[in-house]
Write an enzyme that holds these catalytic residues in place. Structure first.
Site, PDB file in Angstrom:
ATOM      1  N   HIS A 180       0.834  -1.201   0.000  1.00 32.91           N
ATOM      2  CA  HIS A 180       0.000   0.000   0.000  1.00 32.91           C
ATOM      3  C   HIS A 180       0.873   1.258   0.000  1.00 32.91           C
ATOM      4  O   HIS A 180       0.448   2.298  -0.510  1.00 32.91           O
ATOM      5  CB  HIS A 180      -0.911   0.034   1.234  1.00 32.91           C
ATOM      6  CG  HIS A 180      -1.961  -1.022   1.244  1.00 32.91           C
ATOM      7  ND1 HIS A 180      -1.724  -2.290   1.714  1.00 32.91           N
ATOM      8  CD2 HIS A 180      -3.260  -0.998   0.842  1.00 32.91           C
ATOM      9  CE1 HIS A 180      -2.838  -3.012   1.607  1.00 32.91           C
ATOM     10  NE2 HIS A 180      -3.768  -2.255   1.083  1.00 32.91           N
ATOM     11  N   ASP A 250      -4.270  -6.291  -7.847  1.00 31.31           N
ATOM     12  CA  ASP A 250      -4.532  -5.625  -6.581  1.00 31.31           C
ATOM     13  C   ASP A 250      -4.815  -4.163  -6.936  1.00 31.31           C
ATOM     14  O   ASP A 250      -4.702  -3.734  -8.093  1.00 31.31           O
ATOM     15  CB  ASP A 250      -3.329  -5.788  -5.637  1.00 31.31           C
ATOM     16  CG  ASP A 250      -3.699  -5.646  -4.161  1.00 31.31           C
ATOM     17  OD1 ASP A 250      -4.796  -5.135  -3.864  1.00 31.31           O
ATOM     18  OD2 ASP A 250      -2.885  -6.052  -3.314  1.00 31.31           O
TER      19      ASP A 250
END
Length: 335
Positions: A180, A250
């Protein structure tokens, strides 16, 4: 089914007129919800219905990350708190049965509000020093246990009419940073990866949906993360692991990836990804991703059809109250 090879998020608990118009024009394959989108059960039902209405497809996938533990978008006061994956790994003889039951209960919660895809099970196998982003989300530290519990979760979800997404191919468990925030590098050789990391994915290669990892594996492809690597997607995910279902990225907005959002999408499709995922609902970013995303076609369209064909409107008798009581009692007994 004419749609774009894309899954998008929205900004809040209701659609804005601007979002509705954008989605009608963009025609994404599906949508994903986060905590920002979750209100009361009736509000979530209204939102999932509105999302499908904007694109005119009643069977459009609506995804959520509902693993339990830290990763649970729907929780109290309207839905129960579920345990993190590691809790099941500590149950020994009852691990598979309890994991199946927990997933079946989650599927009931999700299907009741119009959500038909769960981004679980997570099949990453952690090692010493793994970043906490994996942590107790992992079912166990050995590949066989991860595979067994992961299959129980996948089958529990499908029994309740919700499709599972296995993640993160070909394995995020060794990463020591959070994708992230930055691009992880896993410097294990191929033999080590095949012996451990790939094995749960191989065991569940028959699942309909999977998610790629924003991770660089220098011994597989020294330049590109799996999401953007044709080498990893073709040689590892499709061939060695044997996954032939629909492969999504993702989240393209994660900081592991660089460049414009259009370029991120284009690079993922050039590598062999079937569907791009963009989660944060920011309109400017979504417009850029749409510019880099083709219509869903060819083998990717076939895989999308095959995945949705596995959605089951189960008519089996399922006593939710009894199952929930049994689940809670099983966890308490093992505590």
């Amino acid at each position: 089914m004419t749609c774009r090879a894309l899954i998008l998020g929205c900004s809040g608990k209701t659609l804005t007129a601007r979002e509705a118009a954008f989605f009608r024009d963009a025609q994404p394959w599906g949508f994903i919800l986060f905590k920002r989108n979750i209100g009361t059960p009736d509000e979530v039902r209204a939102l999932t219905a509105a999302l499908r209405d904007t694109i005119g497809r009643a069977d459009a996938p609506v995804l959520i990350d509902q693993e339990g533990g830290r990763v649970q978008r729907m929780g109290p006061p309207f839905w129960p708190k579920y345990p993190a994956g590691a809790r099941f790994g500590r149950l020994n003889g009852s691990a598979k049965a309890m994991a199946w039951l927990g997933a079946r209960l989650m599927a009931h919660d999700l299907a009741d509000v119009g959500i038909n895809v769960d981004c679980a099970p997570m099949l990453d196998v952690p090692v010493e020093g793994t970043h906490e982003i994996i942590g107790d989300r992992a079912y166990a530290r050995d590949a066989n246990s991860v595979a067994e519990i992961g299959r129980a979760v996948a089958e529990g979800l499908m029994a309740g009419g919700v499709l599972p997404v296995i993640k993160h191919l070909p394995g995020h468990g060794r990463a020591t940073s959070d994708s992230h925030m930055q691009l992880p590098v896993v410097d294990a050789d191929r033999a080590s990866l095949e012996a451990t990391d790939f094995r749960p994915f191989q065991a569940l290669a028959d699942m309909p949906l999977a998610m790629s990892a924003h991770v660089v594996y220098p011994h597989l492809d020294p330049k590109k993360p799996a999401t953007l690597s044709r080498i990893v997607i073709e040689d590892i995910i499709r061939d060695t692991i044997g996954f032939d279902g629909l492969l999504m990225t993702d989240d393209l907005s994660m900081k592991a990836l660089k460049g414009s959002y259009r370029r991120r999408a284009e690079a993922a499709f050039a590598a062999g990804i079937d569907v791009a995922l963009h989660c944060n609902g920011q309109m400017r970013q979504m417009r850029s991703v749409v510019e880099g995303t083709p219509l869903l076609s060819g083998m990717s369209l076939q895989r999308a059809h095959a995945a949705l064909a596995r959605l089951s409107n189960s008519s089996e008798s399922f006593d939710v109250a009894e199952a929930r009581s049994r689940f809670e009692a099983g966890l308490a007994a093992a505590a």
